[in-house]
Write a protein that holds these residues in place. Structure first.
Motif, mmCIF file in Angstrom:
data_model
loop_
_atom_site.group_PDB
_atom_site.id
_atom_site.type_symbol
_atom_site.label_atom_id
_atom_site.label_comp_id
_atom_site.label_asym_id
_atom_site.label_seq_id
_atom_site.Cartn_x
_atom_site.Cartn_y
_atom_site.Cartn_z
ATOM 1 N N PRO A 186 0.834 -1.216 0.000
ATOM 2 C CA PRO A 186 0.000 0.000 0.000
ATOM 3 C C PRO A 186 0.859 1.253 0.000
ATOM 4 O O PRO A 186 2.002 1.240 0.469
ATOM 5 C CB PRO A 186 -0.811 -0.123 1.295
ATOM 6 N N ASP A 187 0.307 2.321 -0.517
ATOM 7 C CA ASP A 187 1.059 3.574 -0.650
ATOM 8 C C ASP A 187 1.587 4.097 0.686
ATOM 9 O O ASP A 187 2.676 4.659 0.751
ATOM 10 C CB ASP A 187 0.177 4.649 -1.297
ATOM 11 N N ASN A 188 0.790 3.927 1.744
ATOM 12 C CA ASN A 188 1.198 4.514 3.018
ATOM 13 C C ASN A 188 2.293 3.723 3.720
ATOM 14 O O ASN A 188 2.719 4.086 4.816
ATOM 15 C CB ASN A 188 -0.007 4.695 3.953
ATOM 16 N N ALA A 189 2.802 2.651 3.067
ATOM 17 C CA ALA A 189 3.917 1.891 3.631
ATOM 18 C C ALA A 189 5.257 2.306 3.039
ATOM 19 O O ALA A 189 6.281 1.692 3.337
ATOM 20 C CB ALA A 189 3.699 0.394 3.415
ATOM 21 N N VAL A 190 5.279 3.360 2.219
ATOM 22 C CA VAL A 190 6.502 3.729 1.521
ATOM 23 C C VAL A 190 7.623 4.099 2.486
ATOM 24 O O VAL A 190 8.792 3.734 2.280
ATOM 25 C CB VAL A 190 6.234 4.861 0.503
ATOM 26 N N GLY A 191 7.303 4.806 3.551
ATOM 27 C CA GLY A 191 8.336 5.162 4.518
ATOM 28 C C GLY A 191 8.896 3.956 5.228
ATOM 29 O O GLY A 191 10.099 3.894 5.536
ATOM 30 N N TYR A 192 8.053 2.961 5.456
ATOM 31 C CA TYR A 192 8.464 1.743 6.150
ATOM 32 C C TYR A 192 9.456 0.928 5.320
ATOM 33 O O TYR A 192 10.424 0.373 5.857
ATOM 34 C CB TYR A 192 7.219 0.908 6.462
ATOM 35 N N VAL A 193 9.242 0.857 3.994
ATOM 36 C CA VAL A 193 10.075 -0.001 3.151
ATOM 37 C C VAL A 193 11.255 0.728 2.522
ATOM 38 O O VAL A 193 12.117 0.078 1.921
ATOM 39 C CB VAL A 193 9.235 -0.653 2.024
ATOM 40 N N MET A 194 11.304 2.048 2.635
ATOM 41 C CA MET A 194 12.337 2.801 1.920
ATOM 42 C C MET A 194 13.748 2.325 2.265
ATOM 43 O O MET A 194 14.636 2.288 1.393
ATOM 44 C CB MET A 194 12.195 4.299 2.202
ATOM 45 N N ALA A 195 13.976 1.947 3.514
ATOM 46 C CA ALA A 195 15.316 1.499 3.920
ATOM 47 C C ALA A 195 15.728 0.220 3.206
ATOM 48 O O ALA A 195 16.927 -0.083 3.108
ATOM 49 C CB ALA A 195 15.352 1.292 5.433
ATOM 50 N N LYS A 196 14.758 -0.541 2.696
ATOM 51 C CA LYS A 196 15.045 -1.797 2.000
ATOM 52 C C LYS A 196 15.326 -1.588 0.514
ATOM 53 O O LYS A 196 15.672 -2.536 -0.193
ATOM 54 C CB LYS A 196 13.863 -2.756 2.146
ATOM 55 N N CYS A 197 15.164 -0.369 0.033
ATOM 56 C CA CYS A 197 15.326 -0.081 -1.397
ATOM 57 C C CYS A 197 16.723 0.446 -1.698
ATOM 58 O O CYS A 197 17.355 1.086 -0.867
ATOM 59 C CB CYS A 197 14.297 0.945 -1.849
ATOM 60 N N ASP A 198 17.180 0.192 -2.908
ATOM 61 C CA ASP A 198 18.452 0.739 -3.363
ATOM 62 C C ASP A 198 18.258 1.987 -4.223
ATOM 63 O O ASP A 198 19.178 2.796 -4.361
ATOM 64 C CB ASP A 198 19.220 -0.312 -4.162
ATOM 65 N N MET A 199 17.063 2.135 -4.812
ATOM 66 C CA MET A 199 16.781 3.298 -5.660
ATOM 67 C C MET A 199 15.294 3.380 -5.915
ATOM 68 O O MET A 199 14.556 2.420 -5.689
ATOM 69 C CB MET A 199 17.521 3.198 -6.992
ATOM 70 N N VAL A 200 14.868 4.551 -6.394
ATOM 71 C CA VAL A 200 13.485 4.758 -6.830
ATOM 72 C C VAL A 200 13.502 5.097 -8.309
ATOM 73 O O VAL A 200 14.305 5.930 -8.758
ATOM 74 C CB VAL A 200 12.810 5.896 -6.042
ATOM 75 N N LEU A 201 12.630 4.455 -9.084
ATOM 76 C CA LEU A 201 12.466 4.760 -10.509
ATOM 77 C C LEU A 201 11.021 5.176 -10.755
ATOM 78 O O LEU A 201 10.094 4.459 -10.371
ATOM 79 C CB LEU A 201 12.784 3.542 -11.382
#
Length: 374
Positions: free
Chosen positions: A205-220
């Protein structure tokens, strides 16, 4: 010899009117545009608009007798297209760029008939080059994807899915976190395409973006339009994601063809060139209502409804208009009956933009626009 190169600006046509008057009779440019979109799910709004303008040129190639008359017909066609959709940002960028190409071709016409034939021939080449730009971007952008990386995606962008498909074909192993992108649920389209290519995907869900951001290497992300200061207009929520990426020190990359570079300079979120009713999220009331889901129709209007996702349909909403009867609305689309919500992301949150011209910083966009329109 015809030497005039300027023309009076035609009046804006009524909303929804698809006919362009020519001396040989009316040409239904809106029907051509919508048919082009419906016949090819991979085509973008600006390309469909340019193809429709090329068809208009073809229909008027034996009727316009002066450059002023010829340009007036083309400008009227552009006005019809721009007024046919509530959010015409990317469509406007493509139309404006093609109009500039036409004016360049007519600057020193010694033989007007030869000039029209040249425009018709090279207008089709212009469309072909614009279509191929997506794969040029994929080749540039694939260099960013590394084995074992996790990529965060938002909404649905053809150029983003093309890049990731290209990277997967090169046997680069990566996975994607896709935001569902309410209310349109266009992220589900992205997830479906990537999974069909064998790419592991997790939809959140969109409102989980802050929660998962640390698991990402980049945003496209893709873009509806790239504005003069290097910022972008894109699906609602892009700005929030960019702020989160900046706070977590994650690179935020934008993929956009140069025919989406638009001469706009929005000052804030409420300075975007879309019909006001399409962005009217704030509707204060003491009545209890369901969540806002979006707008539809050239004249706008909002629906308070529940999400309904049926087999074969993504981002379908059922609800009741505030003033009319109950309707089913396909959100996040490209045609006359839909208007995806958008927001503005400032350039300081963007790491780099990738177009068919290569990788550039946001500050280089104004220079690119000068090259395009000079």
């Amino acid at each position: 010899m015809v030497t005039a190169t300027s023309s009076p600006t035609p009046p804006t046509p009524p909303l929804g009117r698809g006919l362009v008057e020519t001396s040989s009779g009316p040409f239904d440019i809106l029907t051509h545009y919508t048919t082009t979109l419906d016949s090819d799910p991979d085509i973008t709004m600006p390309i469909a608009a340019i193809e429709s303008l090329v068809a208009l040129i073809s229909s008027t190639s034996t009727t316009a007798s002066t450059i002023a008359e010829f340009l007036s017909i083309i400008q009227t066609g552009i006005s019809v297209l721009k007024s046919s959709v509530p959010n015409a940002i990317s469509l406007s960028a493509g139309c404006d760029l093609f109009l500039r190409y036409i004016v360049r071709s007519l600057e020193d016409p010694r033989d007007f008939d030869a000039c029209r034939a040249h425009l018709l021939q090279h207008g089709k080449l212009f469309v072909d080059r614009a279509k191929s730009s997506r794969w040029a971007i994929a080749k540039y952008g694939a260099e960013l994807i590394r084995d074992g990386s996790t990529v965060l995606l938002h909404s649905y962008s053809r150029v983003v899915t093309a890049l990731l498909s290209f990277a997967a074909e090169r046997n680069i192993r990566f996975r994607c976190i896709v935001l569902e992108t309410a209310p349109s649920l266009s992220g589900l389209i992205t997830a479906r395409i990537l999974r069909s290519k064998g790419i592991p995907v997790s939809v959140i869900p969109d409102n989980a973006v802050g929660y998962v951001m640390a698991k990402c290497d980049m945003v496209l992300v893709g873009a509806e339009g790239v504005v003069e200061n290097g910022g972008i207009i894109n699906a609602m929520g892009t700005y929030t994601i960019a702020v989160q990426a900046k706070a977590n020190k994650k690179p935020f990359y934008v993929l956009a063809e140069t025919h989406k570079f638009v001469r706009l300079f929005p000052l804030n979120q409420f300075d975007l060139p879309v019909q006001p009713e399409c962005q009217n999220l704030l509707d204060f009331t003491t009545e209890e209502r369901n969540a806002f889901v979006g707008v539809a129709g050239g004249a706008g209007g909002y629906w308070y409804a529940k999400q309904v996702v049926k087999e074969g349909e993504v981002g379908v909403m059922e609800g009741k208009d505030r003033k009319t009867e109950e309707k089913k609305v396909a959100m996040g689309g490209r045609g006359k009956g839909s208007a995806p919500l958008v927001d503005f992301t400032r350039p300081q949150y963007i790491t780099a933009l990738i177009s068919e011209s290569g990788v550039m910083t946001p500050s280089a966009v104004s220079e690119e626009l000068i090259k395009i329109y000079s």
